[in-house]
Design a protein around this motif. Structure first.
Motif, PDB file in Angstrom:
ATOM      1  N   GLN A 133       2.285   1.902  -3.308  1.00 28.98           N
ATOM      2  CA  GLN A 133       1.289   2.236  -4.176  1.00 28.98           C
ATOM      3  C   GLN A 133       0.984   3.774  -4.116  1.00 28.98           C
ATOM      4  OE1 GLN A 133      -1.614  -0.640  -3.167  1.00 28.98           O
ATOM      5  NE2 GLN A 133      -1.495  -1.908  -4.849  1.00 28.98           N
ATOM      6  N   HIS A 134       0.983   4.133  -2.923  1.00 31.10           N
ATOM      7  CA  HIS A 134       0.818   5.595  -2.517  1.00 31.10           C
ATOM      8  C   HIS A 134       1.941   6.490  -3.204  1.00 31.10           C
ATOM      9  CE1 HIS A 134      -0.092   9.136  -0.058  1.00 31.10           C
ATOM     10  NE2 HIS A 134       1.108   9.082   0.077  1.00 31.10           N
ATOM     11  N   ILE A 135       3.274   5.886  -2.975  1.00 33.39           N
ATOM     12  CA  ILE A 135       4.339   6.652  -3.384  1.00 33.39           C
ATOM     13  C   ILE A 135       4.441   6.971  -4.903  1.00 33.39           C
ATOM     14  CG2 ILE A 135       7.143   6.515  -3.661  1.00 33.39           C
ATOM     15  CD1 ILE A 135       6.714   5.102  -0.828  1.00 33.39           C
ATOM     16  N   ALA A 146       0.849  -1.392   0.125  1.00 33.20           N
ATOM     17  CA  ALA A 146       0.142  -0.055  -0.084  1.00 33.20           C
ATOM     18  C   ALA A 146       1.115   1.340   0.031  1.00 33.20           C
ATOM     19  CB  ALA A 146      -0.919  -0.073   1.244  1.00 33.20           C
ATOM     20  N   ALA A 147       1.946   1.440   0.776  1.00 32.84           N
ATOM     21  CA  ALA A 147       2.876   2.426   0.717  1.00 32.84           C
ATOM     22  C   ALA A 147       3.714   2.515  -0.509  1.00 32.84           C
ATOM     23  CB  ALA A 147       3.923   2.166   1.947  1.00 32.84           C
ATOM     24  N   LEU A 204       8.743  10.292  -2.421  1.00 28.70           N
ATOM     25  CA  LEU A 204       7.394  11.143  -2.167  1.00 28.70           C
ATOM     26  C   LEU A 204       7.973  12.731  -2.039  1.00 28.70           C
ATOM     27  CD1 LEU A 204       5.683   9.702   0.987  1.00 28.70           C
ATOM     28  CD2 LEU A 204       4.884   9.909  -1.289  1.00 28.70           C
ATOM     29  N   TYR A 229       1.183  -1.143 -10.968  1.00 26.82           N
ATOM     30  CA  TYR A 229       1.262  -1.035  -9.441  1.00 26.82           C
ATOM     31  C   TYR A 229      -0.020  -1.524  -8.719  1.00 26.82           C
ATOM     32  CZ  TYR A 229       5.412   1.755 -10.088  1.00 26.82           C
ATOM     33  OH  TYR A 229       6.585   2.168 -10.234  1.00 26.82           O
ATOM     34  N   ARG A 263       1.832   6.679  -6.843  1.00 25.34           N
ATOM     35  CA  ARG A 263       0.718   7.575  -7.295  1.00 25.34           C
ATOM     36  C   ARG A 263       1.200   9.211  -7.104  1.00 25.34           C
ATOM     37  NH1 ARG A 263      -3.093   4.724  -9.189  1.00 25.34           N
ATOM     38  NH2 ARG A 263      -3.675   2.740  -8.350  1.00 25.34           N
ATOM     39  N   GLU A 264       1.589   9.395  -5.642  1.00 21.38           N
ATOM     40  CA  GLU A 264       1.804  10.917  -5.484  1.00 21.38           C
ATOM     41  C   GLU A 264       3.031  11.531  -6.366  1.00 21.38           C
ATOM     42  OE1 GLU A 264       0.147  12.974  -3.442  1.00 21.38           O
ATOM     43  OE2 GLU A 264      -1.282  11.158  -3.556  1.00 21.38           O
ATOM     44  N   ARG A 311       8.739   5.164   8.436  1.00 19.08           N
ATOM     45  CA  ARG A 311       7.588   5.186   7.427  1.00 19.08           C
ATOM     46  C   ARG A 311       8.172   5.387   6.074  1.00 19.08           C
ATOM     47  NH1 ARG A 311       5.472  10.706   5.285  1.00 19.08           N
ATOM     48  NH2 ARG A 311       3.962  10.091   3.935  1.00 19.08           N
TER      49      ARG A 311
END
Length: 165
Positions: free
Chosen positions: A14-16, A11-12, A88, A42, A18-19, A64
């Protein structure tokens, strides 16, 4: 801290992705193209497959995940491809990308050269790789999810070939 990716990091990552894509490619690629690529590349099944077949390193700050680095395994010719390096946006320009790169080199004792492909309009990424010592090989036209783009191919020489004694 730099470490290997584990399943709990999906999940992290995927978040990285996308951002970072939103920030990096907002002026370079239509949002629908970005979304289509990210949904495919992803997805959870794809990341599980990447974990099995490639090397993925995670950069952490305060426990994190804030960035990741994905590369192929060394092929029979001693080549490796860096397929993704995303940090990020709020953690960029703090040396994390350089730390991930250095961490990857510790896994490449038998590798000769590393390739990376960069959108030719992504000047910050090109400058980053050039600072690390990558050399531009060529710029070529290709199709990315139906959008014509120019891609710059870079190489980093990890070891001199045994022929170059």
């Amino acid at each position: 801290m730099i470490r290997q990716m584990i399943e709990e990091d999906i999940a992290a990552v995927q978040h990285i992705a996308r951002e970072t894509w939103k920030e990096t490619y907002q002026e370079l690629l239509p949002e629908t193209v970005q979304q289509k690529f990210l949904d495919s590349a992803y997805s959870t099944p794809m990341l599980l497959k990447r974990m099995e077949k490639t090397e993925i390193l995670i950069a952490e700050r305060n426990g994190r995940p804030v960035g990741f680095y994905n590369m192929t395994r060394i092929d029979t010719d001693g080549d490796v491809e860096l397929t993704a390096l995303y940090i990020l946006p709020e953690y960029q320009r703090q040396g994390i990308g350089r730390e991930l790169f250095a961490g990857s080199l510790t896994l490449l004792d038998r590798a000769i050269q590393m390739f990376v492909y960069v959108d030719d309009l992504n000047d910050p990424a090109k400058a980053f790789y050039e600072k690390l010592g990558f050399e531009l090989l060529e710029v070529f036209d290709e199709d990315f999810e139906g959008v014509p783009v120019e891609t710059a191919q870079y190489v980093y020489m990890i070891q001199q070939s045994a022929l170059c004694v």
